[in-house]
Design a protein around this motif. Structure first.
Motif, PDB file in Angstrom:
ATOM      1  N   LEU A 398      19.047   1.141   2.105  1.00 59.31           N
ATOM      2  CA  LEU A 398      20.301   1.538   3.139  1.00 59.31           C
ATOM      3  C   LEU A 398      20.003   0.091   4.267  1.00 59.31           C
ATOM      4  CD1 LEU A 398      20.785   5.553   2.777  1.00 59.31           C
ATOM      5  CD2 LEU A 398      21.678   3.500   1.842  1.00 59.31           C
ATOM      6  N   LYS A 399      18.930  -0.094   4.958  1.00 59.00           N
ATOM      7  CA  LYS A 399      18.573  -0.397   5.895  1.00 59.00           C
ATOM      8  C   LYS A 399      17.276  -1.518   6.190  1.00 59.00           C
ATOM      9  CE  LYS A 399      18.774   0.028  11.201  1.00 59.00           C
ATOM     10  NZ  LYS A 399      18.538   0.748  11.690  1.00 59.00           N
ATOM     11  N   ASN A 400      17.469  -2.395   6.650  1.00 53.58           N
ATOM     12  CA  ASN A 400      16.202  -3.252   6.713  1.00 53.58           C
ATOM     13  C   ASN A 400      15.935  -3.884   8.149  1.00 53.58           C
ATOM     14  OD1 ASN A 400      13.364  -4.331   6.264  1.00 53.58           O
ATOM     15  ND2 ASN A 400      14.285  -5.849   4.715  1.00 53.58           N
ATOM     16  N   GLY A 401      16.072  -3.270   8.840  1.00 53.54           N
ATOM     17  CA  GLY A 401      16.394  -4.226  10.123  1.00 53.54           C
ATOM     18  C   GLY A 401      14.996  -5.036  10.641  1.00 53.54           C
ATOM     19  N   GLY A 402      15.980  -6.179  10.438  1.00 54.12           N
ATOM     20  CA  GLY A 402      13.902  -6.972  11.312  1.00 54.12           C
ATOM     21  C   GLY A 402      13.206  -7.695   9.905  1.00 54.12           C
ATOM     22  N   GLY A 403      13.475  -7.235   9.047  1.00 55.26           N
ATOM     23  CA  GLY A 403      13.111  -7.228   7.610  1.00 55.26           C
ATOM     24  C   GLY A 403      11.837  -6.460   7.795  1.00 55.26           C
ATOM     25  N   VAL A 404      11.526  -5.305   8.352  1.00 50.92           N
ATOM     26  CA  VAL A 404      10.443  -4.472   8.235  1.00 50.92           C
ATOM     27  C   VAL A 404       9.756  -4.394   6.274  1.00 50.92           C
ATOM     28  CG1 VAL A 404       9.606  -2.100   8.704  1.00 50.92           C
ATOM     29  CG2 VAL A 404      11.189  -3.475  10.241  1.00 50.92           C
ATOM     30  N   LEU A 405      10.934  -4.487   5.832  1.00 51.37           N
ATOM     31  CA  LEU A 405       9.859  -4.584   4.119  1.00 51.37           C
ATOM     32  C   LEU A 405      10.431  -5.302   3.601  1.00 51.37           C
ATOM     33  CD1 LEU A 405      12.120  -0.863   3.304  1.00 51.37           C
ATOM     34  CD2 LEU A 405       9.647  -1.785   3.487  1.00 51.37           C
ATOM     35  N   PRO A 406       9.523  -6.246   2.882  1.00 50.03           N
ATOM     36  CA  PRO A 406       9.062  -5.445   2.383  1.00 50.03           C
ATOM     37  C   PRO A 406       7.535  -5.710   3.258  1.00 50.03           C
ATOM     38  CG  PRO A 406       8.653  -7.815   1.232  1.00 50.03           C
ATOM     39  CD  PRO A 406       9.519  -7.233   1.852  1.00 50.03           C
ATOM     40  N   LEU A 407       6.546  -4.167   3.371  1.00 51.42           N
ATOM     41  CA  LEU A 407       4.967  -4.710   3.224  1.00 51.42           C
ATOM     42  C   LEU A 407       4.598  -5.520   3.333  1.00 51.42           C
ATOM     43  CD1 LEU A 407       5.005  -0.230   4.166  1.00 51.42           C
ATOM     44  CD2 LEU A 407       5.580  -2.159   5.799  1.00 51.42           C
ATOM     45  N   ARG A 408       3.492  -5.619   4.571  1.00 47.49           N
ATOM     46  CA  ARG A 408       2.392  -7.121   3.153  1.00 47.49           C
ATOM     47  C   ARG A 408       0.969  -5.351   2.751  1.00 47.49           C
ATOM     48  NH1 ARG A 408      -0.564  -8.747   8.689  1.00 47.49           N
ATOM     49  NH2 ARG A 408      -1.848  -8.679   7.028  1.00 47.49           N
ATOM     50  N   ARG A 409       0.813  -5.910   1.122  1.00 48.23           N
ATOM     51  CA  ARG A 409      -0.347  -4.294   1.210  1.00 48.23           C
ATOM     52  C   ARG A 409      -1.882  -4.646   1.583  1.00 48.23           C
ATOM     53  NH1 ARG A 409      -0.012  -3.665  -4.394  1.00 48.23           N
ATOM     54  NH2 ARG A 409       1.528  -5.265  -4.742  1.00 48.23           N
ATOM     55  N   ASP A 410      -2.146  -5.792   2.376  1.00 49.69           N
ATOM     56  CA  ASP A 410      -3.779  -5.757   3.379  1.00 49.69           C
ATOM     57  C   ASP A 410      -3.115  -5.066   4.558  1.00 49.69           C
ATOM     58  OD1 ASP A 410      -3.165  -9.304   3.385  1.00 49.69           O
ATOM     59  OD2 ASP A 410      -2.053  -8.010   4.149  1.00 49.69           O
ATOM     60  N   LEU A 411      -2.428  -4.609   4.952  1.00 53.89           N
ATOM     61  CA  LEU A 411      -2.616  -4.297   6.207  1.00 53.89           C
ATOM     62  C   LEU A 411      -3.935  -3.792   6.611  1.00 53.89           C
ATOM     63  CD1 LEU A 411       1.457  -2.150   6.272  1.00 53.89           C
ATOM     64  CD2 LEU A 411       0.251  -4.427   8.393  1.00 53.89           C
ATOM     65  N   ALA A 412      -4.119  -3.679   7.784  1.00 59.55           N
ATOM     66  CA  ALA A 412      -5.245  -3.110   8.067  1.00 59.55           C
ATOM     67  C   ALA A 412      -5.374  -1.649   8.274  1.00 59.55           C
ATOM     68  CB  ALA A 412      -6.008  -2.882   9.537  1.00 59.55           C
ATOM     69  N   SER A 413      -4.292  -0.848   8.460  1.00 54.29           N
ATOM     70  CA  SER A 413      -4.168   0.383   8.191  1.00 54.29           C
ATOM     71  C   SER A 413      -2.749   0.506   8.269  1.00 54.29           C
ATOM     72  CB  SER A 413      -4.866   1.441  10.134  1.00 54.29           C
ATOM     73  OG  SER A 413      -3.922   0.914  10.913  1.00 54.29           O
ATOM     74  N   LEU A 414      -2.016   1.907   7.634  1.00 49.98           N
ATOM     75  CA  LEU A 414      -0.589   2.896   6.901  1.00 49.98           C
ATOM     76  C   LEU A 414      -1.209   3.990   7.102  1.00 49.98           C
ATOM     77  CD1 LEU A 414       1.821   1.536   5.803  1.00 49.98           C
ATOM     78  CD2 LEU A 414       0.703   1.521   4.111  1.00 49.98           C
ATOM     79  N   ALA A 415      -0.310   4.172   7.330  1.00 53.63           N
ATOM     80  CA  ALA A 415       0.440   6.029   7.887  1.00 53.63           C
ATOM     81  C   ALA A 415       1.410   6.066   7.482  1.00 53.63           C
ATOM     82  CB  ALA A 415       0.735   5.990  10.092  1.00 53.63           C
ATOM     83  N   VAL A 416       1.170   7.439   6.384  1.00 56.79           N
ATOM     84  CA  VAL A 416       1.839   7.716   5.189  1.00 56.79           C
ATOM     85  C   VAL A 416       2.489   9.400   6.248  1.00 56.79           C
ATOM     86  CG1 VAL A 416       2.321   8.447   3.246  1.00 56.79           C
ATOM     87  CG2 VAL A 416       1.094   6.493   3.211  1.00 56.79           C
ATOM     88  N   ILE A 417       3.248   9.595   6.280  1.00 57.63           N
ATOM     89  CA  ILE A 417       3.280  10.453   7.314  1.00 57.63           C
ATOM     90  C   ILE A 417       5.316  11.689   6.940  1.00 57.63           C
ATOM     91  CG2 ILE A 417       4.925  12.124   8.813  1.00 57.63           C
ATOM     92  CD1 ILE A 417       3.113   9.196  10.842  1.00 57.63           C
ATOM     93  N   GLY A 418       4.311  13.037   6.001  1.00 56.52           N
ATOM     94  CA  GLY A 418       6.086  13.357   5.277  1.00 56.52           C
ATOM     95  C   GLY A 418       5.846  14.401   4.572  1.00 56.52           C
ATOM     96  N   ALA A 419       5.875  15.905   4.424  1.00 56.85           N
ATOM     97  CA  ALA A 419       5.267  16.662   3.194  1.00 56.85           C
ATOM     98  C   ALA A 419       5.797  15.944   1.866  1.00 56.85           C
ATOM     99  CB  ALA A 419       6.174  17.658   3.675  1.00 56.85           C
ATOM    100  N   LEU A 420       7.001  15.793   2.047  1.00 57.89           N
ATOM    101  CA  LEU A 420       7.826  14.908   0.384  1.00 57.89           C
ATOM    102  C   LEU A 420       6.694  13.565  -0.120  1.00 57.89           C
ATOM    103  CD1 LEU A 420      11.288  15.368   1.046  1.00 57.89           C
ATOM    104  CD2 LEU A 420      10.062  16.833  -0.289  1.00 57.89           C
TER     105      LEU A 420
END
Ligand code: GLC
Length: 749
Positions: A398-420
């Protein structure tokens, strides 16, 4: 080259007014070999002639499974025709054996189940698959669902649900293909073909049910089961086309809907179930009630007793009575089935027996089911691979401001948040068949498996989907602050859409918006994943989240597919099959609306809009972004005018102007500028999903004939009128290239 996907045959072209005859000759099931129909009818009539009234009423009776001890005498007495929800080859064989070995006439039973988007291998919910705009994919998943379900003894599915829905408060919007009759028709036909295959007698063929007939999605207030009151023209233009397309594709059955239309409950609507369905569309299959839909005509205030409800239903054209046993128990005691109902009774029984004959049940009542076949056909690698592919293609960026996506898969750390993110049950979605939560790859699992070994993934639920508990916010914020990027999963639980699950509000439930605000305030790169069964009114999120990916409920391979898209293995290519409003106050809001005499104009106070909210959608029908960009050349028409018997070709060059491969769904719309009945500002008349490598250009072509320009005229006949039409082609219902042509009247002889 992309041809129009769906075409209705015109019988004769009459200058000026094009009267389309009724027969719809789109793809149907394999043609019956010559003489086979006569053999079937002879067999059915000979069987019918031997039946008592009780046995006839039994054939029209379907009970919910599993089989209870008190059912056995009914089956032995030939007073049962079908079960729903008897699942498993062993269970089906045990029940069928009673019918075909211990009853007088040995008539096999039908075994139905709601195989809506998969049986045990659960695919994305239908609204998600509609977002793929990929009929071949939809047909393929239906085919695989049939392979699994028939191996487990099911020979009849109560799907596809093809109700047009323009009101996202209605929870069952999740089960269909959205707001557009054309897209809904193409996908209805695809699902019927997938479920039924080429021949219903094939052991992997599962009889489809086009439902819920009719206009169930038009419920006032978006409140399930509520009153529908639409004009015949709106009924025929908006709601009926997908049912007709499913019938034209050869669907073996149709299910009556719970609602009334303009005062007539569908279960007593002879005009709908017989005059239109059988008279105009030449449907020769069987009609099944919805659950207790016959008995409920007493609550509707249409019948004083269930016996009267039964007579009304039988005379209207309802063949099989699901679950309330009105036909079996209320139509003989004190109510002789005589007069018109006796003829209706015999015809209803014929239609049920013909369905059983076409499914090959008289030849092999078990249709080759066995526990071994069931085991071999279930959750196979091929099914799981298709579930992953379907999920990949169903997501909408729906939106991809600043090309945040796609993410790099070799990030040092990634937070995943949300019960779903960790909610396997919700990924199954409503009407999940025999799907098991244990079979699901959650989003969290999929992300953990996809990132590099050195990436540290931190999970924090933050908040439940529902409720006011914000005690998890601090931990979630801390996880976000400590990460290089954040994936925030918000939306609805699976139980918040589907049947009897309407919502009066369309925002994020519970305190999820507050959680999102807290996480977004950290300033980290945040990707929001939506898991939901309906369009959501999320203007705050749309304004503040850098990236938003609509995932709906993606089935057993949800997490795998989400990771594929998040990390760029594949670009999202889906498009919205429904409009997202800014607020529930705008509903109903849909793209193919009428112009009105005062179309909305921000510069003119006296036009159709609101004082307090921008009248436009948050995200329009057909919207969806990619990881690349697409450039459209001018829309070119093969001529500036056409006659009623001509074909006009619309061509547009589409280029991948970005640096990554991606899919684009090129959409074609028309607009009749002026007609004897007002026409929508746009009507979808074609689409094609194409894959383009960086720098690649393809010419996409669409063919328009008079059929595509027709509408229901003042005399309530399909007609087309000469005049000017606009053609639009583009990446959504709002971003389009435009051209114009004239339809000329045939010369008078
Ligand atoms: C439900 C639904 C219908 C379903 C049937 C059998 O009430 O309305 O879609 O097929 O019952 O489960």
């Amino acid at each position: 080259m992309t041809l129009m996907h769906l075409r209705l045959r015109s019988a004769a072209l009459v200058p000026l007014l094009l009267l389309l005859a009724a027969p719809v000759t789109a793809q149907r099931r394999a043609p019956t070999p010559a003489g086979a129909g006569a053999r079937m009818n002879a067999f059915v009539d000979s069987l019918l002639a031997r039946m008592t009234v009780q046995e006839k009423l039994g054939q029209l009776t379907q009970l919910p499974g599993p089989m209870r001890p008190e059912d056995v005498p009914l089956i032995k007495a030939g007073r049962l025709g079908s079960y729903l929800n008897v699942n498993g080859a062993a269970a089906m064989r045990e029940v069928q054996r009673v019918a075909v070995e211990q009853s007088r006439l040995k008539v096999p039973l039908l075994f139905g189940h709601d195989v809506i988007h998969g049986y045990r291998t659960v695919f994305p919910v239908p609204l998600a698959e509609a977002s793929s705009w990929d009929p071949a994919l939809v047909e393929a998943t239906a085919r695989m669902a049939a392979e699994e379900a028939t191996a487990a003894g099911i020979d009849w599915t109560f799907a596809p649900m093809v109700d047009i829905a323009r009101d996202p408060r209605w929870g069952r919007i999740v089960e269909g293909s959205g707001e557009d009759p054309y897209l809904g028709s193409v996908l209805a036909a695809a699902r019927v073909r997938g479920f039924q295959g080429r021949d219903l007698a094939d052991s992997t063929a599962m009889m489809a049910t086009v439902k819920h007939f009719g206009a169930y999605g038009g419920a006032e207030g978006g409140r399930d089961y509520n009153t529908v009151d639409v004009s015949e023209r709106t009924l025929r233009e908006t709601y009926l086309p997908p049912y007709r397309a499913g019938v034209a594709a050869g669907a073996g059955s149709v299910m009556a809907s719970f609602n009334e239309i303009a005062g007539v409950p569908s279960h007593a609507n002879r005009w709908l179930l017989t005059d239109v369905l059988r008279g105009e569309w030449h449907f020769d299959g069987m009609v099944v009630s919805d659950w207790a839909g016959i008995a409920e005509m007493v609550a509707h205030g249409r019948a004083a007793t269930e016996a009267e409800a039964g007579r009304l239903a039988l005379d209207a054209g309802v063949d099989m009575d699901m679950s309330d046993s009105v036909y079996l128990a209320k139509m003989t005691a004190g109510y002789g089935v005589s007069g018109p109902s006796r003829a209706a009774l015999d015809e209803a029984v014929r239609r049920v027996l013909r369905a059983k004959y076409r499914l090959g049940l008289f030849r092999d009542p078990y249709r080759g089911t066995s526990p071994a076949r069931e085991q071999a056909a279930t959750l196979t690698p091929a099914h799981l691979a298709l579930a992953r592919e379907s999920a990949r293609r169903s997501m909408v960026l729906l939106k991809n401001g600043g090309g945040v996506l796609p993410l790099r898969r070799d990030l040092a750390s990634l937070a995943v948040i949300g019960a779903l993110a960790d909610d396997s049950a919700s990924m199954i979605g409503p009407w999940g068949g025999m799907g098991q939560a244990a079979d699901v790859v959650t989003m969290l699992q999929g992300i953990r498996r996809a990132v590099s070994p050195q990436t540290h993934v931190v999970y924090a639920p933050g908040a439940a989907v529902l409720g006011s508990d914000t005690s998890g916010f601090a931990a979630a914020e801390q996880a976000a602050r400590g990460a290089d990027a954040v994936v925030l999963v918000v939306g609805e639980s699976a139980g918040m859409s589907g049947e009897a699950s309407s919502r009066a509000e369309l925002g994020l439930p519970g305190v999820q918006q507050q959680l999102a605000d807290r996480i977004l305030a950290t300033g980290k790169p945040v990707v929001v994943l939506l898991a939901n069964g309906r369009p959501l009114a999320i203007p705050e999120l749309a304004a503040t989240a850098p990236a938003i990916l609509e995932t709906w409920f993606l089935g057993v391979q949800a997490g795998t597919a989400v990771a594929d898209v998040l990390f760029g293995d594949v670009a999202p290519g889906g498009k919205l099959p429904v409009t997202f409003p800014r607020t529930v106050g705008q509903v109903p809001l849909y793209y193919n609306h009428k112009s009105t005499g005062r179309p909305a104009d921000a510069s003119n106070h006296y036009t159709s809009k609101y004082l307090d909210v921008d009248w436009t959608p948050l995200f329009p029908f057909g919207h969806g972004l990619s990881y690349t960009t697409f450039a459209y050349g001018p829309l070119r028409l093969s001529a500036t005018s056409m006659g009623v018997s001509d074909t006009l070709v619309a061509r547009v060059d589409v280029s991948n102007s970005g640096s990554r491969a991606g899919d684009e769904v090129v959409q074609l719309y028309i607009q009749d500028e002026d007609a004897s009945i007002t026409r929508p500002v746009k009507e979808l008349r074609g689409f094609s999903r194409i894959a383009l490598a960086p720098g690649q250009t393809r010419t996409v072509s669409f063919r328009l004939t008079a059929d595509d320009l027709s509408f229901w005229g003042p005399a309530m006949k399909r007609i087309v009128e000469p005049g000017f039409f606009r053609v639009y082609a583009g990446t959504s219902s709002e971003q389009v290239q435009e051209a114009r042509f004239e339809l000329k009247a045939a010369p008078r002889h």
